[in-house]
Design an enzyme around this catalytic site. Structure first.
Site, short mmCIF file in Angstrom:
data_model
loop_
_atom_site.label_atom_id
_atom_site.label_comp_id
_atom_site.label_asym_id
_atom_site.label_seq_id
_atom_site.Cartn_x
_atom_site.Cartn_y
_atom_site.Cartn_z
N PHE A 154 -0.76 31.88 -42.03
CA PHE A 154 -0.27 33.16 -41.51
C PHE A 154 -1.29 33.86 -40.61
O PHE A 154 -0.94 34.70 -39.80
CB PHE A 154 0.12 34.10 -42.67
CG PHE A 154 -1.05 34.81 -43.30
CD1 PHE A 154 -1.57 35.97 -42.74
CD2 PHE A 154 -1.64 34.32 -44.47
CE1 PHE A 154 -2.65 36.62 -43.31
CE2 PHE A 154 -2.72 34.95 -45.04
CZ PHE A 154 -3.23 36.11 -44.46
N LYS A 178 5.54 23.61 -38.27
CA LYS A 178 6.05 24.38 -39.42
C LYS A 178 5.10 25.55 -39.58
O LYS A 178 4.04 25.43 -40.19
CB LYS A 178 6.06 23.49 -40.68
CG LYS A 178 7.08 23.88 -41.74
CD LYS A 178 6.97 25.30 -42.23
CE LYS A 178 5.87 25.52 -43.25
NZ LYS A 178 5.69 26.97 -43.57
N GLU A 181 5.68 31.17 -43.05
CA GLU A 181 6.94 31.92 -43.21
C GLU A 181 6.68 33.43 -43.18
O GLU A 181 7.61 34.22 -43.13
CB GLU A 181 7.65 31.50 -44.51
CG GLU A 181 6.88 31.75 -45.80
CD GLU A 181 5.89 30.62 -46.15
OE1 GLU A 181 5.22 30.09 -45.24
OE2 GLU A 181 5.79 30.30 -47.35
N SER A 231 -4.91 27.24 -47.08
CA SER A 231 -5.86 27.40 -48.19
C SER A 231 -6.29 26.04 -48.72
O SER A 231 -5.59 25.04 -48.56
CB SER A 231 -5.19 28.22 -49.28
OG SER A 231 -3.99 27.58 -49.68
N CYS A 286 -10.39 32.82 -41.24
CA CYS A 286 -11.11 31.74 -41.94
C CYS A 286 -12.57 31.73 -41.55
O CYS A 286 -13.38 31.10 -42.21
CB CYS A 286 -10.48 30.40 -41.62
SG CYS A 286 -10.59 30.03 -39.88
N GLU A 386 -12.26 32.85 -52.54
CA GLU A 386 -11.96 33.29 -51.17
C GLU A 386 -10.98 34.47 -51.29
O GLU A 386 -9.82 34.28 -51.65
CB GLU A 386 -11.31 32.17 -50.35
CG GLU A 386 -11.07 32.61 -48.92
CD GLU A 386 -10.24 31.63 -48.11
OE1 GLU A 386 -9.31 31.02 -48.66
OE2 GLU A 386 -10.52 31.51 -46.89
P1 NAD Z 1 -1.40 28.73 -47.35
O1 NAD Z 1 -2.17 27.56 -47.81
O2 NAD Z 1 -0.73 29.59 -48.36
O3 NAD Z 1 -0.23 28.27 -46.33
C1 NAD Z 1 -0.50 27.44 -45.23
C2 NAD Z 1 0.77 26.66 -44.88
O4 NAD Z 1 1.13 25.81 -45.99
C3 NAD Z 1 1.98 27.56 -44.63
O5 NAD Z 1 2.72 27.00 -43.56
C4 NAD Z 1 2.76 27.50 -45.95
O6 NAD Z 1 4.14 27.64 -45.76
C5 NAD Z 1 2.43 26.12 -46.47
N1 NAD Z 1 2.36 26.07 -47.94
C6 NAD Z 1 1.98 27.07 -48.78
N2 NAD Z 1 2.00 26.64 -50.07
C7 NAD Z 1 2.39 25.35 -50.02
C8 NAD Z 1 2.58 24.35 -51.03
N3 NAD Z 1 2.37 24.62 -52.32
N4 NAD Z 1 2.97 23.13 -50.64
C9 NAD Z 1 3.17 22.84 -49.34
N5 NAD Z 1 3.01 23.74 -48.35
C10 NAD Z 1 2.61 24.98 -48.68
O7 NAD Z 1 -2.39 29.58 -46.42
P2 NAD Z 1 -2.15 31.02 -45.80
O8 NAD Z 1 -2.23 32.04 -46.89
O9 NAD Z 1 -0.97 31.01 -44.91
O10 NAD Z 1 -3.44 31.14 -44.86
C11 NAD Z 1 -4.69 31.59 -45.30
C12 NAD Z 1 -5.58 30.44 -45.67
O11 NAD Z 1 -5.76 29.58 -44.54
C13 NAD Z 1 -6.97 30.88 -46.06
O12 NAD Z 1 -7.38 30.12 -47.16
C14 NAD Z 1 -7.80 30.57 -44.83
O13 NAD Z 1 -9.17 30.35 -45.07
C15 NAD Z 1 -7.14 29.34 -44.36
N6 NAD Z 1 -7.44 29.08 -42.96
C16 NAD Z 1 -8.35 28.11 -42.67
C17 NAD Z 1 -8.69 27.86 -41.37
C18 NAD Z 1 -9.69 26.80 -41.02
O14 NAD Z 1 -9.88 26.55 -39.86
N7 NAD Z 1 -10.34 26.15 -41.97
C19 NAD Z 1 -8.10 28.59 -40.33
C20 NAD Z 1 -7.16 29.57 -40.66
C21 NAD Z 1 -6.84 29.80 -42.00
#
Ligand code: NAD
Length: 501
Positions: A154, A178, A181, A231, A286, A386
């Protein structure tokens, strides 16, 4: 659910908006007002199957399109994105909450990757060796993989997808994005821009949804590679699952980024940087700094300077010129707030409580002001988790060696910064620290597009970092061709292993 009519955001498949087969939906909110502003379709496995089939069909012609044809579309996309960056920024602010200037910054950093991808003819050049053996030449080429999936978080609804799809498309692949959401509209906006740029239908598709859509993409035989950002638990799951299904995977995870401040540092610069990198985008980056490591006797001064600056920050609706906007959802805000009580209970010193910070906006928005903790111990949840919000922790250590040991013991390794005027110390630090991206007097060292972005340890699963030349390699496969144009003198049987002569 909503108590008023809101529009439905559909998938984008084969060059048009498609409602899909599933009736599942999610709410999308404006974080500054707390209001549900639209709904988004959640794909079923069957919806994903349709998109993979469309993208597979489109791949046949797109991989055969000349580099001249592909770059024409890319340059057009670059021009349109550049012209309309502010429109996209407004969409991001309305669903993510980050302030407009920050949203525009995100679009501009994404644009850099589009510009890098415009150089694909040069990036795809192979090698040629003439006469490696008598009348034998060898050359290498790189070819696209097929359908690739991009699954994004997000916090950067435009920039993170842009880390991947411009290069994937430039290299001749077709893409299924994808997006998160929570703020899905930017993805459709970019899909429409691709269509306007002349990209053939089916080359760039958007499938909305949750775990159901992700799981189908991970297991579908038609998907050849997965670029994931999110994450750490989900990144690890995506990596393990998709590699089990034989795919190429790069899965970027979470972070806990430290900023080490040595006693000789310019403390005003360090305090400015800690505040900018800790509270920009409400800490939902991040590469945000979440831990300041104060080395030696400077800690009291540094904490005072940071607290002073926090007092002057404005929190409010991102459209109104505030420094910091709301958090993305109510649930996320509440989770971040829970760390404030946990920190106090664990014995950390709450220097600035973000709950007391004034905000300019609708009280129903997802507000939390900047929070500063001092005397944080590495055992506390404040340090180990985090938090992904506007919460900055100060850990005090006695020496450079203690600071280095702290950073290297952390399971994450995304970004780190050191603030010092000692070139020798900075040089030692870049060599010894176990982190993928390092800033020397630079608090958010996100690499420019012609380098690659990626962390170490639990911040990245897989071998390839995002964009730059590693991105080109990720989205292509190499072939090496050994050729001999026959000369009658080479006729005759020889069952021995070929040798260079
Ligand atoms: P998230 O892991 O909740 O979601 C990321 C994506 O995975 C979304 O599209 C979501 O729909 C999907 N998703 C969520 N749960 C899932 C599951 N159980 N099974 C399959 N797909 C699933 O992350 P977020 O809250 O949207 O974003 C924040 C996180 O992203 C933070 O941890 C941040 O550090 C990380 N991030 C990392 C970087 C990097 O470059 N390392 C960059 C941006 C964000």
């Amino acid at each position: 659910m909503t108590d008023h009519d809101v529009s439905l955001l559909n998938h984008w498949i084969d060059g048009k908006a498609v409602e899909g087969l599933s009736e599942r939906r999610g709410d999308v909110s404006d974080p500054a007002t707390g209001e549900v502003t639209r709904q988004v379709a959640f794909a079923s496995a069957a919806d994903v199957d349709v998109s993979v089939s469309v993208a597979s069909n489109a791949f046949v012609a797109w991989r055969a399109a000349s580099l001249a044809e592909r770059t024409k579309v890319l340059f057009r996309f670059r021009e349109l994105l550049n012209q309309r960056a502010e429109d996209l920024a407004a969409i991001i602010t309305a669903e993510h909450g980050k302030v407009l200037s920050d949203a525009l910054g995100e679009v501009r950093r994404g644009l850099e990757v589009v510009e890098f991808a415009c150089g694909i003819p040069h990036l795809l050049k192979g090698a040629f060796s003439e006469a490696v053996s008598t009348q034998v030449d060898v050359y290498s080429i790189r070819q696209p993989l097929g359908v690739v999936a991009v699954i994004s978080p997000f916090n950067f609804p435009a920039m993170v997808p842009c880390w991947f799809f411009p290069l994937a498309i430039a290299a001749g692949n077709t893409v299924i994005l994808k997006p998160s959401e929570k703020d899905p509209s930017a993805a459709n906006w970019m899909a429409e821009l691709w269509a306007e740029s002349g990209l053939p239908a089916g080359v760039f598709n958007v499938v909305h949804g949750d775990k159901v859509a992700v799981d189908r993409l991970l297991e579908h035989a038609g998907v050849k590679a997965v670029s994931f950002v999110g994450s750490t638990p989900v990144a690890r799951y995506v990596y393990e699952t998709a590699t089990r299904f034989g795919k190429r995977v790069q899965a970027l995870g979470g972070a806990k980024n430290h900023m080490v401040v040595l006693p000789d540092a310019d403390l005003d610069l360090a305090a400015d940087s800690a505040v900018n990198a800790g509270f920009g985008s409400a800490g939902e980056r991040c590469m945000a700094i979440s831990v300041v490591v104060a080395v030696g006797p400077i800690a009291d001064d540094l904490v005072a300077k940071i607290a002073d600056r926090i007092a002057g920050l404005t929190v409010g609706d991102g459209r109104g010129g505030a420094d910091m906007g709301p958090l993305v959802t109510r649930a996320h805000r509440d989770k971040v707030v829970s760390y404030l009580d946990a920190g106090v209970n664990a014995g950390a010193k709450l220097v600035v409580d973000g709950r007391d910070h004034p905000f300019h906006g609708n009280p129903a928005g997802f507000w939390l002001g900047p929070t500063l903790f001092d005397a944080v111990d590495p055992e506390m949840a404040l340090y180990t988790d985090e938090i992904f919000g506007p919460v900055l922790s100060v850990v005090r250590v006695a020496s450079y060696d203690d600071a280095l040991a702290l950073v290297n013991a952390n399971p994450y390794g995304n970004g780190v910064a050191i603030f010092t005027n000692d070139g020798g110390a900075a040089r030692r630090f870049h060599s010894e620290v176990e982190v993928g991206m390092i800033g020397i007097n630079v608090p958010i060292p996100v690499p420019v597009a012609f380098y690659s972005f990626g962390g170490w340890k639990n911040s990245l699963f897989g071998d390839a970092h995002a964009y730059g030349t590693e991105g080109v390699q990720f989205f292509t496969r190499a072939k090496v061709v050994t050729s001999r144009w026959l000369d009658p003198s080479h006729a005759g049987l020889n069952l021995g292993f070929p040798q260079t002569t």
